[in-house]
Write an enzyme that holds these catalytic residues in place. Sequence first.
Site, PDB file in Angstrom:
ATOM      1  N   MET A   1     -33.255   1.506  23.563  1.00 51.80           N
ATOM      2  CA  MET A   1     -33.066   2.332  24.835  1.00 51.80           C
ATOM      3  C   MET A   1     -32.425   3.381  24.676  1.00 51.80           C
ATOM      4  SD  MET A   1     -32.895  -0.910  27.567  1.00 51.80           S
ATOM      5  CE  MET A   1     -33.883  -2.350  27.284  1.00 51.80           C
TER       6      MET A   1
ATOM      7  N   ASN B   1     -32.099  -8.760  17.591  1.00 45.99           N
ATOM      8  CA  ASN B   1     -32.942  -9.748  18.057  1.00 45.99           C
ATOM      9  C   ASN B   1     -34.608  -9.722  17.737  1.00 45.99           C
ATOM     10  OD1 ASN B   1     -34.046  -8.334  20.058  1.00 45.99           O
ATOM     11  ND2 ASN B   1     -32.623  -9.039  21.399  1.00 45.99           N
TER      12      ASN B   1
HETATM   13  N1  LIG Z   1     -36.293  -6.645  22.407  1.00 47.49           N
HETATM   14  C1  LIG Z   1     -35.068  -5.862  22.502  1.00 47.49           C
HETATM   15  N2  LIG Z   1     -34.091  -6.206  21.794  1.00 47.49           N
HETATM   16  C2  LIG Z   1     -33.085  -5.215  21.807  1.00 47.49           C
HETATM   17  N3  LIG Z   1     -31.870  -5.258  21.404  1.00 47.49           N
HETATM   18  C3  LIG Z   1     -31.145  -3.961  21.718  1.00 47.49           C
HETATM   19  N4  LIG Z   1     -31.760  -3.406  22.360  1.00 47.49           N
HETATM   20  C4  LIG Z   1     -31.567  -1.956  22.730  1.00 47.49           C
HETATM   21  C5  LIG Z   1     -31.250  -1.996  24.274  1.00 47.49           C
HETATM   22  N5  LIG Z   1     -30.078  -2.457  24.698  1.00 47.49           N
HETATM   23  C6  LIG Z   1     -29.672  -2.551  26.142  1.00 47.49           C
HETATM   24  C7  LIG Z   1     -29.548  -4.135  26.375  1.00 47.49           C
HETATM   25  O1  LIG Z   1     -29.073  -5.050  25.307  1.00 47.49           O
HETATM   26  C8  LIG Z   1     -28.153  -2.025  26.229  1.00 47.49           C
HETATM   27  O2  LIG Z   1     -28.170  -0.807  25.917  1.00 47.49           O
HETATM   28  C9  LIG Z   1     -33.149  -4.019  22.704  1.00 47.49           C
HETATM   29  C10 LIG Z   1     -34.502  -3.796  23.172  1.00 47.49           C
HETATM   30  O3  LIG Z   1     -34.690  -2.696  23.793  1.00 47.49           O
HETATM   31  N6  LIG Z   1     -35.374  -4.801  22.968  1.00 47.49           N
END
Ligand SMILES: Nc1nc2ncn(CCNC(CO)CO)c2c(=O)[nH]1
Length: 288
Positions: free
Chosen positions: A219, A243
């Site tokens: 994101m 993940n």
């Molecule tokens: N499946 C999935 N796993 C992820 N791990 C980190 N992010 C990036 C988004 N990070 C957010 C929420 O942790 C905080 O900026 C993601 C994502 O967008 N999707």
Amino acid sequence: FISGVSYDECKTTADWLLSNTQVRPIVGIVCGSGLGGLAEMIKDPQIFKYSDIPNFPRSTVHGHAGRLVFGTLKGKPCVCMQGRFHLYEGYPIQKITLPMRVFKLMGVETMIMTNAAGGLNQDYKVGDIMVIKDHINMPGFAGVNPLSGPNDDRFGLRFPCMSDAYDRKLRQLAHDVAAELSFSEFVREGVYCVLGGPSFETIAECRMLHMLGADAVGMSTVHEVIVARHTGMRCFALSLISNRAVMDYDSHEKANHEEVLETGRLRAEQMEKLVSTIVAQLEHNINN
Ligand SMILES: Nc1nc2ncn(CCNC(CO)CO)c2c(=O)[nH]1
């Protein structure tokens, strides 16, 4: 147009920072979720809270400290964002990318971005580090682009090229350094796809993005890279695979922010070693 992002306002912010530190950074580092420890590597740190910096937004996400750290990393003057801004926080996209223009005006030549991302590529394991070789700008498909609006030629071209966004030499350096550090087994290279968030993707979205050629989903980062490249800075980016994105309907896994931060803690040491060794081996003042 959006307040606090004009050339003059970026210049005001850059001049304010330069008048409050002797450091003249040539490398900018952006710490992703749970990766704020990278800033702790900086020697003789001078720290500014985002809330004290004119025109800077505030960090609102757990795991993003909200501090700008100046100092030296492996002998190179650096500026490090401990906490970044995201579309999902509700900021206008030009506000999210304002630090890139400020860094450019301070003399930064090379940007190193890090983020946490979900692994779409089924070969990836949690804890892998993916060198970003290209991106898919999903919000851009809907017209959400940090360069929308009048172009200020003092920053860059109206229609900047993005086919060379992720510096080839720096990507090669990253793999050479990974080999030196015996990290190659968990250092990958792939395509990063950005979504607006804050909701994590659905299973159908993960399957679609994977079919479209994305290896990781997140994101952030893409908006900053577009603006950094617009100003002519070299860009290099790493995703920590926090993940595995859920790809089948009978899985019961649920993406959550806590595991994102936990993976950051587990891999932080290697991430810091990789980034600091890359910085140590950067050639100064090579414009591509
Ligand atoms: N499946 C999935 N796993 C992820 N791990 C980190 N992010 C990036 C988004 N990070 C957010 C929420 O942790 C905080 O900026 C993601 C994502 O967008 N999707």
